[in-house]
Design a protein around this motif. Structure first.
Motif, PDB file in Angstrom:
ATOM      1  N   ASN A  40      48.725  52.780  87.599  1.00  0.00           N
ATOM      2  CA  ASN A  40      50.003  53.233  88.155  1.00  0.00           C
ATOM      3  C   ASN A  40      51.083  53.448  87.108  1.00  0.00           C
ATOM      4  O   ASN A  40      51.998  54.240  87.322  1.00  0.00           O
ATOM      5  N   ASP A  41      51.020  52.718  86.005  1.00  0.00           N
ATOM      6  CA  ASP A  41      52.104  52.815  85.016  1.00  0.00           C
ATOM      7  C   ASP A  41      51.607  52.393  83.634  1.00  0.00           C
ATOM      8  O   ASP A  41      50.606  51.678  83.516  1.00  0.00           O
ATOM      9  N   ILE A  42      52.341  52.840  82.622  1.00  0.00           N
ATOM     10  CA  ILE A  42      52.058  52.447  81.235  1.00  0.00           C
ATOM     11  C   ILE A  42      53.384  52.310  80.502  1.00  0.00           C
ATOM     12  O   ILE A  42      54.321  53.056  80.789  1.00  0.00           O
ATOM     13  N   CYS A  43      53.485  51.341  79.591  1.00  0.00           N
ATOM     14  CA  CYS A  43      54.709  51.230  78.785  1.00  0.00           C
ATOM     15  C   CYS A  43      54.404  50.621  77.423  1.00  0.00           C
ATOM     16  O   CYS A  43      53.465  49.835  77.276  1.00  0.00           O
ATOM     17  N   PHE A  44      55.184  51.020  76.434  1.00  0.00           N
ATOM     18  CA  PHE A  44      55.162  50.422  75.096  1.00  0.00           C
ATOM     19  C   PHE A  44      56.363  49.490  74.976  1.00  0.00           C
ATOM     20  O   PHE A  44      57.413  49.765  75.571  1.00  0.00           O
ATOM     21  N   PRO A  45      56.272  48.408  74.186  1.00  0.00           N
ATOM     22  CA  PRO A  45      57.474  47.617  73.906  1.00  0.00           C
ATOM     23  C   PRO A  45      58.439  48.464  73.077  1.00  0.00           C
ATOM     24  O   PRO A  45      57.991  49.343  72.326  1.00  0.00           O
ATOM     25  N   PRO A  46      59.764  48.228  73.179  1.00  0.00           N
ATOM     26  CA  PRO A  46      60.711  49.006  72.377  1.00  0.00           C
ATOM     27  C   PRO A  46      60.409  48.841  70.883  1.00  0.00           C
ATOM     28  O   PRO A  46      60.175  47.726  70.411  1.00  0.00           O
ATOM     29  N   ASN A  47      60.374  49.948  70.161  1.00  0.00           N
ATOM     30  CA  ASN A  47      60.200  49.965  68.692  1.00  0.00           C
ATOM     31  C   ASN A  47      58.883  49.346  68.215  1.00  0.00           C
ATOM     32  O   ASN A  47      58.796  48.889  67.085  1.00  0.00           O
TER      33      ASN A  47
END
Length: 624
Positions: free
Chosen positions: A336-343
């Protein structure tokens, strides 16, 4: 998947995280140590050496691969696919060494059920699915059909499995619903003749067949949970095992492989049991339990074998002590979703129907798995300092987990009535590190939560959307955010007064929204197949791009310099556009189901796309 007709440059596929565990006998060992398996419409050849695994991708199918076979010499790989009702399903013969397509064979309708190479690479036998139910023998040198025949008698059911003998190019066997047949090819008459095996009163559904090295017996795994031994010379049923009825395998025998030296056969079962049986009596020697139905078993070497399960896990099992080691794992349901940590581009998180997983982006290995039983995670985002992974669930709760430990840090109850569907977080607004979560739900509300070390407080709820909130993005100054919804509107909210600043309307279910890096413009995508540019100040439409010919655009992301944006959707293609020119420069082909989200890594090294089949594709960001 629509054909790519234009002169686009193709995005280079770096790694795939995924394994088509539902394909029967879909994990194969190549003679030189490579593993061959499918994921969606792609055939993957994987080799592991010196601590690093490398992958090659064979792409030519237009839909999901349904069966695989590797020739005895290792020269050829054959793959068959599923297609839509009324259409013909292709078989592709690949040259293993050059990784090239040799022949495309098209006669079966709707689905190719099983494939088998003759021992000397002369012929390929293929079995059609339920709508086709025919057997065809192909000449490998010419890439043409020799002959064909209906797979079973009218009184018998569907034929499911196929195997070639080990020493005879002219004989192969098939099995299925109350049918077990030995086929003989007559090349001069261009005919194939079937002889039914006599099993007496025994009625079985055969799911897999393996033939011993001397071509004396074949062993058939059945849905009843026993293994049939049939004499190939007399075509008579000999014995079924295990001998005791209480030892029958739960949920059927789905896969089998023979160890000729030790008089031992290894079977994989529907309940996750892998068992070794002693020949000829079929007594159980050892068993081990793994996660998911064991759909394929392949002999790896003299001391071990590999097993693939329907939960998309691959296990390495030692023959001596029967110890199963998890070799690779991935999602087996929609992501349903994917994300990278900031920086940080070294890890990323994915959320699916069953769990949240954190992956090492360099090695494509799983680092952490977080599961909440019987609940689905809809959306995820990292806290700005990376110390927390915040997730929204279909039970209406927001849960925050430690990204290294997986420990639950806090949960916000009753955040949204119909599940939490979108999340975004602000920067810390004081020295104590307090921050805000902006959440959207199936109830159409956008809510702002103040999160401190001790408590989580609802600051305000903004209710203007009439449909599910699909995406939320916050401006860099944390004073404004934009939310997209399936009601055909995007609203720009003031996060100090909690009122609407602007609203954008379009005849579309909006699926994604993003700020241009200088935040002067907004980019949206949705079911109208268009990517729209909007003025952030007054909400006026600047331009629209017809970005997909056929279907919804589900995922959207912009590079940090604003030169490019990437989209992915139900047309199964990843497309990279130039922002100013509005033209496609790169296309990624490989997914065989809807792409649900796309993300560009913070260091612009790769583009990661995830899909409804549970696959994670990492594409090399072009040098432009």
């Amino acid at each position: 998947m629509p054909p790519i007709t234009s002169d686009f440059t193709h995005l280079e596929l770096e790694t795939i995280i995924g394994f088509g565990g539902a394909v029967p006998q879909g994990l194969l060992k190549h003679s030189d140590g490579h593993m061959v398996y499918s994921l969606g419409s792609t055939v993957v050849i994987e080799s592991s050496g010196e601590g690093k695994k490398s992958q090659d991708f064979l792409q030519g199918h237009t839909n999901t691969v349904s069966c695989l076979a590797v020739s005895k010499s290792g020269k050829f790989i054959a793959s068959g696919q599923v297609t839509h009702m009324g259409f013909q399903a292709d078989i592709i013969i690949w040259d293993f060494e050059n990784r090239k397509l040799l022949h495309r064979l098209t006669l079966h309708k709707v689905k190719v059920q099983a494939l088998a190479f003759s021992p000397n690479d002369k012929y390929l036998a293929s079995l059609g699915g339920e709508d086709d139910n025919s057997v065809i023998v192909w000449d490998l040198a010419k890439g043409a059909a020799i002959c064909g025949s209906p797979a079973g008698k009218d009184s018998a059911g569907v034929t499911l499995s196929l195997a070639y003998l080990n020493n005879d190019d002219n004989i192969f066997v098939t099995g299925g619903h109350s049918t077990l047949r030995v086929w003989e090819l007559n090349l001069t008459q261009r005919k194939v003749r079937a002889t039914d095996c006599q099993t007496g009163q025994i009625k079985r559904i055969v799911k897999c067949i393996t033939v011993d090295s001397d071509d004396e017996f074949m062993y058939c795994g059945t849905t009843t949970g026993d293994l049939l031994q049939v004499n190939l010379r007399t075509k008579l049923f000999k014995v079924s095992g295990p001998p005791k009825e209480k030892d029958l395998f739960s949920m059927g025998v789905l896969s089998a492989a023979l160890y000729k030296d030790d008089n031992m056969i290894v079977v994989g079962c529907g309940d996750g049991t892998i068992a070794a049986l002693k020949l000829p009596k079929l007594n159980i020697l050892r068993t081990v339990k793994v996660s998911g139905s064991v759909t394929s078993i392949a002999v790896y070497d003299d001391n071990s074998f590999v097993a693939g399960t329907a939960y998309s896990n691959i296990y390495h099992v030692t023959k001596k002590d029967f110890k199963a080691t998890l070799k690779s794992t991935c999602h087996y349901s929609a992501i349903n979703d994917i994300c990278f940590p900031p920086n940080s581009s070294e890890v990323f998180a994915t959320a699916s129907d069953t769990d949240i997983r954190i992956w090492n982006a360099m090695t494509a290995t799983e680092l952490l798995r977080i599961a909440v039983p019987n609940l689905e995670c809809n959306c995820i985002t990292f806290k700005k300092d990376g110390s927390s992974l915040i997730s929204g669930w279909n039970d209406g709760k927001i849960r925050a987990f430690g990204p290294q430990s997986g420990r639950l840090q806090y949960e916000i109850h009753d955040a949204h009535k119909r599940g939490v569907t979108a999340l975004a977080v602000t920067d810390p607004f004081n020295q104590r590190g307090d921050f805000r979560i902006v959440s959207g739900g199936g109830d159409g509300q956008v809510r702002v939560w103040k999160v401190t070390k001790q408590i989580q407080i609802l600051e305000d709820a903004m209710k203007e959307h009439k449909g599910t909130v699909t995406c939320i993005k916050i401006r860099k100054n944390n004073l404004e955010c934009v939310s997209s919804s399936s009601d055909g509107s995007c609203i720009v909210w003031d996060l100090t007064r909690y009122v609407r600043n602007q609203v954008l309307f379009a005849p579309s279910f909006f699926k994604a929204v993003a700020y241009f890096p200088d935040e002067s413009q907004l980019l949206t995508s949705g079911t109208d197949r268009k990517v729209a540019y909007w003025e952030a100040f007054d909400g006026s439409l600047i331009r629209e791009l017809e970005a997909s010919q056929s279907d919804t655009i589900n995922g959207l992301d912009i590079t940090a310099d604003g030169r490019f944006f990437v989209i992915g959707g139900s047309d199964k293609l990843v497309k990279m556009y130039r922002y100013e020119e509005g033209d496609v420069v790169f296309v990624g082909v490989g997914h065989s189901t809807d792409i649900t989200k796309v993300k560009i890594s913070p260091d612009h090294r790769c583009v990661v796309s995830v899909s409804a089949e549970g696959a994670v594709f990492s594409w090399k960001f072009p040098d432009i």
